[in-house]
Design a protein around this motif. Sequence first.
Motif: not given
Length: 558
Positions: A204-211, A296-302
């Motif tokens: 998605q547009p800008g997704e890399d910066a947000a993640l 930790p789960a969300r961190l791994a997904a990101v």
Amino acid sequence: MIEEIRISSLGVIDESVLELGPGLSVITGETGAGKTMLVTALGLLLGNRADSGAVRTGARAARVDGVVRVDAAVVQAVEELGGEVEDGVVLLARQITAEGRSRAFVGGASVPVSALSGLADGLVAVHGQSDQHRLLRPEAQREALDEFAGKSVTTPLRDYTARFSRLKEVESELHEVTTHARERAREADLLRLGLSEIEAVAPQPGEDAALAAEEARLGHADTLRTAAESARAALSADEGPDATGALAAARRALESVREHDGDAAALSDRVAEMGYLLADLATDVASYSAAVETDPARLAAVSERRAALTALTRKYGDSIDEVLAWAAQAVTRLTELDDSDEHLERLREESTRLRAELTDLAGRLSSARKVAASRLAGAVTRELHSLSMPHALLEVVVGDAGRFTPTGVDEVDFLLAANTGMAARPLGKGASGGELSRVMLGLEVVLAGTRTAPTFVFDEVDAGIGGKAAVEVGRRLAALARHAQVLVVTHLPQVAAFAEQHVVVRKSGDGSVTTSGLTVLDDAGRVQELSRMLAGLEESDTAMAHAKELLDLARASV
């Protein structure tokens, strides 16, 4: 029509003025006197390339001015250039410096030199000995035939030229498409692969910066929570000193003296305002601290998602926005490549249509040229008979080139049989210098009726001609001068005798610098000049008698 030419510091001419009238004017003089400088000067007025070597030694610049009477079409062209025309007369000027710089003027306005060239076709037709050699080239012969034919050729030729140009473009593109088919297929496969990779990740547009921001926050959650709790305690602690309590004490102290001093009251109010702000800040810090969670789960997904995005940015752009831009361009390009088969078919259909149209137009051109060729050959042959070639026969042959060319499918050849019983041969193989001169002159007389130029200039086109033929050349030039202004540089007394105005170029010198001047001759001067041209002697009784006879013959013939 040219009414006056003024020359300054050009070659051997220091300063000269030549006034010209209608009819036939001839320029004569000894070899090296500067006769051809007049033609050079006229060429400069008509936009020819300037040569700094033509500037007179010691002079800073050479200049040529011309007074020309013009028609309505030329008047309009001059006015569009910003020049002025007075009573149908325009002043043309050209200046060349010794350093090679050139300036041009039309009607008093400074213009590009190319503007003079644009006016030239409507003013003067210049012919020199080089034109005789040019006439040997097939393209020059075809151009002469087309000029004689007029609209019957020029109209279909214009349509033919446009379609021929388009056919070249189409066939070039066809060659490009078919020759590079393998490269285009390889390019399409690479584009599809790239698009499938991007589609699988679906960025998605800008997704890399947000993640990246979210990963940084999740990775330091404990540190962030500890810092937030410390900040909250410092601002508003359950037990012990804090910023809120200190600020409340400061306010109570100032409030106690409020009634004694207005400044103290103002400070008390400011402290109260800060208390409200500090309370809001403490609440916000407490909310932030409660919101920071270790996941930790969300961190791994990101982290996993960022790795997938990074794989795209390594190939298709420095950021996800650039990756999406590449994908949009790839879709457009892939559409073009996928359309190549249909495009190829369209090109082939257009090529077939254009070739059919060219075949039709080429047929019309050939028919018109063949009709004109017969008429041109007859007209020039009659002129050759008048130029002391009573048995000459000119043939204009229109052959088939066997292919489309920029001007049709015709090859035009001028063939000359100079005498009875001789086989007609191409001009370059069967014509002597004198015969070629007469062919060109005869052709010029015939073409004069198709041209709009009011002035014709001939620079020693009578080379290689003498005797009776020279007299006939003079007679034909005089006949041409009945319909246009004709200026001739000649070495033949037989030609000069037919002039209505005879100008001689005389050379003088002081041992180091040579100057040339122009003199318009009266009758006595003409006899002297013609006798010099005949015998190399101006005072020879025999030569002068012959000169007078020539003048009488010419006057009786006109």
